[in-house]
Design a protein around this motif. Structure first.
Motif, mmCIF file in Angstrom:
data_model
loop_
_atom_site.group_PDB
_atom_site.id
_atom_site.type_symbol
_atom_site.label_atom_id
_atom_site.label_comp_id
_atom_site.label_asym_id
_atom_site.label_seq_id
_atom_site.Cartn_x
_atom_site.Cartn_y
_atom_site.Cartn_z
ATOM 1 N N UNK A 273 -109.509 60.985 -22.845
ATOM 2 C CA UNK A 273 -108.003 60.996 -22.521
ATOM 3 C C UNK A 273 -107.617 60.136 -21.314
ATOM 4 N N UNK A 274 -106.566 59.772 -21.283
ATOM 5 C CA UNK A 274 -105.997 59.103 -20.275
ATOM 6 C C UNK A 274 -105.133 60.062 -19.446
ATOM 7 N N UNK A 275 -105.235 60.209 -18.231
ATOM 8 C CA UNK A 275 -104.600 61.210 -17.360
ATOM 9 C C UNK A 275 -103.473 60.288 -16.591
ATOM 10 N N UNK A 276 -102.358 61.296 -16.317
ATOM 11 C CA UNK A 276 -101.498 60.852 -15.006
ATOM 12 C C UNK A 276 -101.818 61.219 -13.874
ATOM 13 N N UNK A 277 -100.770 60.927 -12.905
ATOM 14 C CA UNK A 277 -101.354 60.860 -11.536
ATOM 15 C C UNK A 277 -101.461 62.474 -11.300
ATOM 16 N N UNK B 281 -110.986 65.773 -29.562
ATOM 17 C CA UNK B 281 -111.943 66.660 -30.036
ATOM 18 C C UNK B 281 -112.680 66.284 -31.280
ATOM 19 N N UNK B 282 -112.166 65.519 -32.162
ATOM 20 C CA UNK B 282 -112.757 64.646 -33.314
ATOM 21 C C UNK B 282 -113.556 63.784 -32.774
ATOM 22 N N UNK C 149 -98.419 63.173 -35.728
ATOM 23 C CA UNK C 149 -98.042 62.911 -34.388
ATOM 24 C C UNK C 149 -99.410 62.611 -33.463
ATOM 25 N N UNK C 150 -99.127 61.905 -32.412
ATOM 26 C CA UNK C 150 -100.283 61.695 -31.536
ATOM 27 C C UNK C 150 -100.435 63.066 -30.812
ATOM 28 N N UNK C 151 -101.655 63.706 -31.019
ATOM 29 C CA UNK C 151 -102.353 64.944 -30.172
ATOM 30 C C UNK C 151 -103.659 64.317 -29.635
ATOM 31 N N UNK C 152 -103.379 64.013 -28.205
ATOM 32 C CA UNK C 152 -104.600 63.227 -27.606
ATOM 33 C C UNK C 152 -105.652 64.279 -27.489
ATOM 34 N N UNK D 109 -102.089 62.055 -21.025
ATOM 35 C CA UNK D 109 -100.841 60.958 -21.411
ATOM 36 C C UNK D 109 -100.986 59.983 -22.612
ATOM 37 N N UNK D 110 -102.601 59.819 -22.714
ATOM 38 C CA UNK D 110 -103.005 58.962 -23.893
ATOM 39 C C UNK D 110 -104.371 58.946 -23.883
ATOM 40 N N UNK D 111 -105.006 57.856 -24.714
ATOM 41 C CA UNK D 111 -106.340 58.049 -25.199
ATOM 42 C C UNK D 111 -107.126 56.538 -24.775
ATOM 43 N N UNK D 112 -108.218 56.424 -24.535
ATOM 44 C CA UNK D 112 -108.986 55.211 -24.759
ATOM 45 C C UNK D 112 -110.291 55.313 -25.452
ATOM 46 N N UNK D 113 -110.331 54.180 -26.077
ATOM 47 C CA UNK D 113 -111.205 54.063 -27.247
ATOM 48 C C UNK D 113 -112.634 53.877 -26.717
ATOM 49 N N UNK D 114 -113.622 54.032 -27.517
ATOM 50 C CA UNK D 114 -115.088 53.652 -27.184
ATOM 51 C C UNK D 114 -115.738 53.000 -28.349
#
Length: 271
Positions: free
Chosen positions: A95-99, A89-90, A81-84, A104-109
């Motif tokens: 991490x993408x945050x809500x209001x 941590x890895x 499952x997606x565990x943001x 609520x998600x992730x942004x790559x780099x």
């Protein structure tokens, strides 16, 4: 001699460490989960080399061989499952945050994280033949246990990247791949994972990890930890918990390291 099966992964704990294996304190620096499918280690070897010298006649006059040597292991962790917070941590992704500040998600780099890594601990089931020895007297009632034991596995990983993601009419597993490294500054660790006496008092590793070891596998009667609330990442405090007389490595006047790790603060997840 220890003889035991390794069957079914029952729990996984990830703890943030530096490039030497030293646990790093922080607000979201460890997590315990059962939301994983598999963990695979594949050795990467320095191959043996044949050393040979021929004389002027073309005959071999010197023949020697260097032995192969393990360089590191390739690590593959598959999540179900997606565990943001765990993925962040890895690999250090944001991490993408809500209001309301909830992840609520992730942004790559582009950069692959190599300055930090994770200590990976895995508990496996499987009953060994000597898990239930016949008692010789009634002293067994002084320290009753569940009678179960576990395979305990420890390694250190870094340079994690996220593998292929396929969105289709099927379950999409997420795969993280990285490499192992030696973690001598883990020492005996910040967690209680082995028995320290005949009463099975949970404590730290009996022997510190060395600078030549990439993984540890052993049997332990100490049960794995429960998943962190919501399988989220929790605060880790090393310097604030390992204080006199509970030293992590040892005290300034030669005091020994603590056999039992102090408990970390309770972790909760806001609804």
């Amino acid at each position: 001699m220890a003889v035991f099966p390794v069957v079914k992964g029952t729990r996984l704990r990830a703890t943030k460490v530096n490039s030497c294996g030293l646990p790093v304190s922080g607000n979201a620096n460890y997590a315990v989960t059962n939301g994983w499918v598999s963990l695979t280690l594949s050795p990467v070897m320095q191959e043996a080399e044949e050393l040979e010298q021929r004389n002027a006649e073309g005959r071999v006059c010197v023949a020697e061989r260097t032995p192969p040597e393990r360089k590191y292991y390739n690590l593959t962790l598959t999540l179900c499952q997606v565990n943001t917070c765990l993925i962040s941590l890895f690999n250090g992704w944001e991490q993408e945050l809500d209001w309301d500040g909830n992840a609520v998600g992730l942004r790559d780099q582009r950069k692959v994280e190599s300055d930090y890594g994770v200590a990976l601990e895995v508990w496996a089931g499987g009953k060994a033949d000597d898990d239930c020895p016949t008692p010789e007297d009634d002293s067994i009632f002084a320290s009753p246990t569940s009678g179960k034991s576990y395979g305990y596995f420890l390694t250190f990983g870094t340079e994690f990247t996220l593998g292929d993601i396929e969105i289709a009419a099927s379950v999409a597993n997420l795969t993280l791949t990285g490499i192992t490294f030696a973690g001598p500054q883990w020492g005996r660790g910040p967690w209680n994972v082995v028995a320290t006496n005949a009463s099975n008092t949970p404590g730290r590793l009996l022997t510190p990890v060395t600078d030549d070891q990439h993984f540890l596998l052993q049997r332990t009667p100490i049960a794995p930890p429960d998943p962190t609330p919501g399988e989220e990442c929790c605060p880790l405090d090393i310097a604030g918990k390992f204080t006199d007389p509970n030293f992590y490595f040892g005290g300034p006047d030669g005091e020994p390291a603590a056999d039992v790790a102090p408990a970390q603060a309770a972790c909760s997840v806001s609804p």
